[in-house]
Design a protein around this motif. Structure first.
Motif, mmCIF file in Angstrom:
data_model
loop_
_atom_site.group_PDB
_atom_site.id
_atom_site.type_symbol
_atom_site.label_atom_id
_atom_site.label_comp_id
_atom_site.label_asym_id
_atom_site.label_seq_id
_atom_site.Cartn_x
_atom_site.Cartn_y
_atom_site.Cartn_z
ATOM 1 N N ALA A 37 14.562 6.209 -1.381
ATOM 2 C CA ALA A 37 14.317 7.156 -0.283
ATOM 3 C C ALA A 37 13.541 6.463 0.828
ATOM 4 O O ALA A 37 12.488 5.886 0.585
ATOM 5 C CB ALA A 37 13.534 8.364 -0.779
ATOM 6 N N LYS A 45 10.228 5.239 -0.964
ATOM 7 C CA LYS A 45 9.987 5.664 -2.348
ATOM 8 C C LYS A 45 11.006 4.916 -3.198
ATOM 9 O O LYS A 45 12.195 4.917 -2.888
ATOM 10 C CB LYS A 45 10.148 7.174 -2.494
ATOM 11 N N ARG A 47 12.162 3.943 -7.313
ATOM 12 C CA ARG A 47 11.997 4.236 -8.736
ATOM 13 C C ARG A 47 11.780 2.959 -9.536
ATOM 14 O O ARG A 47 12.326 1.913 -9.212
ATOM 15 C CB ARG A 47 13.230 4.957 -9.269
ATOM 16 N N ARG A 60 7.981 6.946 -9.996
ATOM 17 C CA ARG A 60 8.275 6.901 -8.566
ATOM 18 C C ARG A 60 7.106 6.167 -7.923
ATOM 19 O O ARG A 60 5.943 6.438 -8.243
ATOM 20 C CB ARG A 60 8.395 8.300 -7.956
ATOM 21 N N LYS A 79 7.755 11.081 -13.023
ATOM 22 C CA LYS A 79 8.580 12.234 -12.648
ATOM 23 C C LYS A 79 8.227 13.442 -13.525
ATOM 24 O O LYS A 79 8.322 14.580 -13.079
ATOM 25 C CB LYS A 79 10.063 11.872 -12.765
ATOM 26 N N ARG A 82 4.947 15.149 -11.787
ATOM 27 C CA ARG A 82 5.120 15.884 -10.532
ATOM 28 C C ARG A 82 6.500 15.584 -9.975
ATOM 29 O O ARG A 82 7.040 14.513 -10.177
ATOM 30 C CB ARG A 82 4.009 15.559 -9.538
ATOM 31 N N ASP A 83 7.035 16.550 -9.238
ATOM 32 C CA ASP A 83 8.380 16.395 -8.692
ATOM 33 C C ASP A 83 8.438 15.405 -7.544
ATOM 34 O O ASP A 83 9.364 14.602 -7.451
ATOM 35 C CB ASP A 83 8.934 17.740 -8.210
ATOM 36 N N ASN A 84 7.472 15.478 -6.645
ATOM 37 C CA ASN A 84 7.517 14.657 -5.454
ATOM 38 C C ASN A 84 6.140 14.640 -4.795
ATOM 39 O O ASN A 84 5.240 15.355 -5.222
ATOM 40 C CB ASN A 84 8.562 15.215 -4.471
ATOM 41 N N ARG A 86 3.746 15.534 -1.523
ATOM 42 C CA ARG A 86 3.723 16.617 -0.540
ATOM 43 C C ARG A 86 3.903 16.051 0.868
ATOM 44 O O ARG A 86 3.687 14.872 1.113
ATOM 45 C CB ARG A 86 2.403 17.380 -0.647
ATOM 46 N N GLU A 90 2.900 12.381 2.556
ATOM 47 C CA GLU A 90 3.869 11.513 3.233
ATOM 48 C C GLU A 90 3.333 11.073 4.598
ATOM 49 O O GLU A 90 3.420 9.900 4.965
ATOM 50 C CB GLU A 90 5.196 12.242 3.391
#
Length: 129
Positions: A37, A45, A47, A60, A79, A82-84, A86, A90
């Motif tokens: 990403a 980002k 992996r 991540r 992962k 947490r999903d991502n 905030r 960022e």
């Protein structure tokens, strides 16, 4: 390409058994255009696989990068934790990238000497040019 870890990421990588080789591979993938990403402003980002497993169940990482020059691992998370990141995080990473990617060699050396940065090494040699 010089690759660095900030002090927070050094502790994270140690706790999760993430090798410097895995970090180098993540940067090499990014350099070849395989970025998970693009967040903009020199922030990506990427992996990382868990040791012995695949990337999908792995970690991540947030990397501040100027292709062909420097990469800084500054944050990581599982992962499953947490999903991502905030949106406000960022934005902070983008501000950090503007500052960190513009550091001079002298400034980098001071941060390394103070323990705020650690350079990723390969076979007892720094990955740098």
């Amino acid at each position: 390409m010089r690759i660095f870890k900030n002090a927070w990421f050094v502790r994270f990588a140690r706790a999760q058994n993430i090798s410097d080789e895995a970090l180098r591979e993540a940067v090499l993938r990014a350099e070849s255009g395989q970025v998970d990403a693009y967040l903009g402003g020199g922030v990506i980002k990427q992996r990382l696989p868990r040791p012995g497993q695949g990337k999908s169940k792995g970690y991540r990482t947030i990397i501040l990068i100027r292709e062909g020059h420097r990469a800084f691992f500054v944050y990581g998370f599982s992962k499953s934790d947490r999903d991502n990141i905030r949106k406000n995080e960022e934005e902070q990473f983008k501000k950090m990238a503007k500052h960190v990617l513009g550091l001079s060699e002298a400034q980098l050396n001071i941060l390394i000497a103070n323990g705020q940065l650690e350079e990723v090494e390969s076979n007892d040699e720094k990955v740098s040019k």
